[in-house]
Design a protein around this motif. Structure first.
Motif, PDB file in Angstrom:
ATOM      1  N   THR A  59       6.510   3.132  -0.790  1.00  0.00           N
ATOM      2  CA  THR A  59       4.986   2.281  -0.873  1.00  0.00           C
ATOM      3  C   THR A  59       4.725   2.043  -2.069  1.00  0.00           C
ATOM      4  OG1 THR A  59       3.676   3.782  -0.568  1.00  0.00           O
ATOM      5  CG2 THR A  59       4.678   2.947   1.483  1.00  0.00           C
ATOM      6  N   ASP A  82       4.357   0.885  -6.085  1.00  0.00           N
ATOM      7  CA  ASP A  82       4.692  -0.497  -6.945  1.00  0.00           C
ATOM      8  C   ASP A  82       6.071  -0.107  -7.619  1.00  0.00           C
ATOM      9  OD1 ASP A  82       2.654  -1.887  -6.025  1.00  0.00           O
ATOM     10  OD2 ASP A  82       1.328  -1.469  -8.072  1.00  0.00           O
ATOM     11  N   GLN A 104       8.981  -0.723  -5.176  1.00  0.00           N
ATOM     12  CA  GLN A 104       8.774  -1.846  -4.476  1.00  0.00           C
ATOM     13  C   GLN A 104       9.294  -3.177  -5.591  1.00  0.00           C
ATOM     14  OE1 GLN A 104       5.290  -2.465  -2.275  1.00  0.00           O
ATOM     15  NE2 GLN A 104       6.218  -1.263  -0.560  1.00  0.00           N
ATOM     16  N   LYS A 105       8.685  -2.838  -6.874  1.00  0.00           N
ATOM     17  CA  LYS A 105       8.499  -3.956  -7.622  1.00  0.00           C
ATOM     18  C   LYS A 105       9.166  -3.767  -9.200  1.00  0.00           C
ATOM     19  CE  LYS A 105       4.067  -5.749  -5.788  1.00  0.00           C
ATOM     20  NZ  LYS A 105       2.911  -5.886  -5.939  1.00  0.00           N
ATOM     21  N   CYS A 127      -4.533  -8.291  -0.310  1.00  0.00           N
ATOM     22  CA  CYS A 127      -3.222  -8.862  -0.621  1.00  0.00           C
ATOM     23  C   CYS A 127      -2.077  -8.579   0.169  1.00  0.00           C
ATOM     24  CB  CYS A 127      -2.759  -8.385  -2.050  1.00  0.00           C
ATOM     25  SG  CYS A 127      -2.206  -6.690  -2.316  1.00  0.00           S
ATOM     26  N   SER A 128      -0.868  -9.057   0.316  1.00  0.00           N
ATOM     27  CA  SER A 128       0.269  -8.833   1.192  1.00  0.00           C
ATOM     28  C   SER A 128       0.713  -7.232   1.148  1.00  0.00           C
ATOM     29  CB  SER A 128       1.303  -9.781   1.124  1.00  0.00           C
ATOM     30  OG  SER A 128       2.005  -9.731  -0.306  1.00  0.00           O
ATOM     31  N   ASP A 129       0.641  -6.770  -0.287  1.00  0.00           N
ATOM     32  CA  ASP A 129       1.220  -5.246  -0.304  1.00  0.00           C
ATOM     33  C   ASP A 129       0.269  -4.503   0.222  1.00  0.00           C
ATOM     34  OD1 ASP A 129       3.237  -6.158  -2.056  1.00  0.00           O
ATOM     35  OD2 ASP A 129       1.948  -5.922  -3.883  1.00  0.00           O
ATOM     36  N   CYS A 130      -1.184  -4.529   0.118  1.00  0.00           N
ATOM     37  CA  CYS A 130      -2.083  -3.646   0.937  1.00  0.00           C
ATOM     38  C   CYS A 130      -1.924  -3.729   2.376  1.00  0.00           C
ATOM     39  CB  CYS A 130      -3.496  -4.208   0.424  1.00  0.00           C
ATOM     40  SG  CYS A 130      -3.827  -3.439  -1.301  1.00  0.00           S
ATOM     41  N   SER A 165       1.015  -4.311   4.197  1.00  0.00           N
ATOM     42  CA  SER A 165       2.085  -3.490   4.432  1.00  0.00           C
ATOM     43  C   SER A 165       1.887  -2.003   4.243  1.00  0.00           C
ATOM     44  CB  SER A 165       3.266  -3.967   3.837  1.00  0.00           C
ATOM     45  OG  SER A 165       3.097  -3.608   2.236  1.00  0.00           O
ATOM     46  N   ARG A 166       0.724  -1.852   3.348  1.00  0.00           N
ATOM     47  CA  ARG A 166       0.521  -0.287   3.251  1.00  0.00           C
ATOM     48  C   ARG A 166      -0.330   0.320   4.409  1.00  0.00           C
ATOM     49  NH1 ARG A 166      -0.698  -1.495  -3.133  1.00  0.00           N
ATOM     50  NH2 ARG A 166       1.392  -1.514  -3.912  1.00  0.00           N
ATOM     51  N   ARG A 212      -2.636   4.189  -0.806  1.00  0.00           N
ATOM     52  CA  ARG A 212      -2.306   3.348  -1.917  1.00  0.00           C
ATOM     53  C   ARG A 212      -2.917   2.128  -1.853  1.00  0.00           C
ATOM     54  NH1 ARG A 212      -0.681   4.094  -5.101  1.00  0.00           N
ATOM     55  NH2 ARG A 212       0.863   2.463  -5.693  1.00  0.00           N
ATOM     56  N   CYS A 258      -4.872  -0.297  -5.468  1.00  0.00           N
ATOM     57  CA  CYS A 258      -4.362  -1.611  -5.716  1.00  0.00           C
ATOM     58  C   CYS A 258      -4.755  -2.320  -6.990  1.00  0.00           C
ATOM     59  CB  CYS A 258      -4.692  -2.628  -4.619  1.00  0.00           C
ATOM     60  SG  CYS A 258      -4.009  -4.172  -4.627  1.00  0.00           S
TER      61      CYS A 258
END
Length: 423
Positions: free
Chosen positions: A57, A59, A62-63, A192-195, A197-198, A205, A209
């Motif tokens: 999870t 960054d 993931q990125k 946001c989309s990341d949050c 999914s978290r 997490r 952000c």
């Protein structure tokens, strides 16, 4: 075709590398005093290692990872941080069986993350990190924090702030996670989309952000401090007592969340408070990671570590106006006059270097004036002048650049005289 350094990387030229070398000497000395031993791990590891230990999870995973498939169809990743590799080595090499515990290690080397370049932040960057694995004593937490602070102080930095927090144990984290899910769920569509999914995987997490950090729901989120059980609260209290005993000032920040999934109990950051440093003030971060060795098949081996960016350390020195001392300045420059002096000068150069006297000579067949300018530019302490007459008399002219004094010295006395003056 014009080739340029890849985006997010840099050439560190000789005019700057001496600063890096000085910082590395300071690090090596501090670690020796604290009895931390250097470890050197590969620059790339199996991708699964970082996915498992750093966390799916984050960054980083993931990125930001530089991942590639080798000719054996294996997925490998350039290391984005150092702890995972050190823990892997600790388990693989059975360091848990060493007589002296905890095992105290440090490393300095390049890391790789694909992120937006900013002042002091690169896609290839250099980290110094230290790890103490095998002890659950709060005193080792305080020792490791003290080591990080000591390195900065040895460089001359003064405008520093230490911030600490407790992330609690598994029981605390579970109760806090449930509270965070209940807090964010009604409004998760605002994030946001990341949050989003978290939310179920690791809602902690969300508090870290980089996109939604100004959302008021983050500021009003349940504090982990309110969910610490007695054991975790007592542990954190002991860490604070040890830091106080060591005269290390600190602030407790209940919102501090480190950007890696493996942290528990103690977490900390060291920041620059210098006005000229910039908006991103963090210099160093770390924390405890009990359970990490077990994640990759090792025995129970509680650990704690930190990592600091060398690039940002150098920026902090600039912000405070602190100049490192260049200890590799030139001792002697040899000026030659005429072709007959070249080989005797080269012989002198060899003798000087055999005695570890930092020395150089002209290789461009320049006039005396140009050679003297080179000696000044290189900040040589002494200049040896040798021409046809000096060769014939078996002497040299020795000039002290700090005061301009010049005297004739017998070749047989030269070496000892220089050694005495440079001592």
């Amino acid at each position: 075709m014009n080739f340029k350094v890849p985006r997010g990387t840099q050439d560190i030229l000789p005019s700057e590398t001496w600063k890096w070398q000085q910082v590395e000497k300071i690090i090596d000395t501090a670690c020796d005093v604290f009895r931390y031993k250097e470890i050197r791990t590969p620059i790339f590891e199996q991708t699964d290692l970082f996915q498992r230990l750093v966390g799916d999870t984050t960054d980083i995973v993931q990125k930001e990872m530089y991942t590639f498939t080798d000719k054996g169809d294996r997925s490998l990743t350039l290391r984005p941080e150092g702890t995972a590799s050190v823990v892997r080595s600790f388990v693989e090499n059975k360091m848990f069986g060493y007589a002296d515990q905890p095992v105290k290690l440090y490393y300095t080397g390049p890391m790789f993350r694909y992120e937006r370049q900013q002042a002091g932040r690169y896609r290839q960057f250099v980290q110094f990190g230290a790890e103490a694995i095998g002890s659950a004593d709060p005193a080792i937490d305080a020792e490791l924090i003290t080591l990080a602070m000591d390195v900065y102080k040895r460089t001359g930095l003064k405008q520093l702030k230490l911030v600490i927090n407790s992330l609690g144990d598994t029981e605390c984290r579970s109760a806090h996670k449930e509270a965070l899910v209940n807090h964010f769920t009604p409004h998760i569509a605002e994030f946001c989309s990341d949050c989003q999914s978290r939310l179920e995987k690791n809602p902690l997490r969300i508090l870290d952000c980089k996109v939604d950090y100004e959302n008021p729901l983050i500021a009003s989120a349940p504090s982990l401090a309110n969910y610490l059980n007695e054991e975790s609260a007592n542990y954190f209290s002991e860490v604070k007592k040890y830091l106080t005993e060591a005269n290390i000032p600190f602030e407790v920040d209940p919102t501090l969340v480190r950007g890696l999934d493996y942290y528990n109990h103690t977490a900390f950051e060291i920041m620059s408070t210098s006005e000229g440093f910039g908006a991103i003030t963090t210099l160093c971060g770390g924390g405890r990671y009990n359970g990490l060795a077990e994640e990759i098949g090792g025995p129970s081996a509680p650990g704690i570590g930190f990592a600091m960016s060398i690039e940002r350390l150098l920026l902090a020195l600039d912000a405070e106006g602190i100049a490192l001392v260049n200890e590799s300045e030139l001792d002697v420059y040899i000026v030659t006059l005429g072709e007959s002096a070249r080989q005797p000068a080269f012989s002198i150069l060899r003798r000087l270097r055999n005695e570890n006297i930092r020395s150089d000579m002209d290789y461009m067949d320049r006039k005396m004036k140009a050679q003297m300018k080179s000696a000044d530019r290189l900040q040589a302490k002494f200049v040896i002048i040798i021409g046809e007459d000096e060769v014939a008399e078996d002497v040299v002219q020795l000039k002290t650049l700090s005061n301009g004094e010049q005297e004739k010295i017998a070749m047989t006395d030269l070496l000892q005289l220089l050694k005495n003056n440079l001592a």
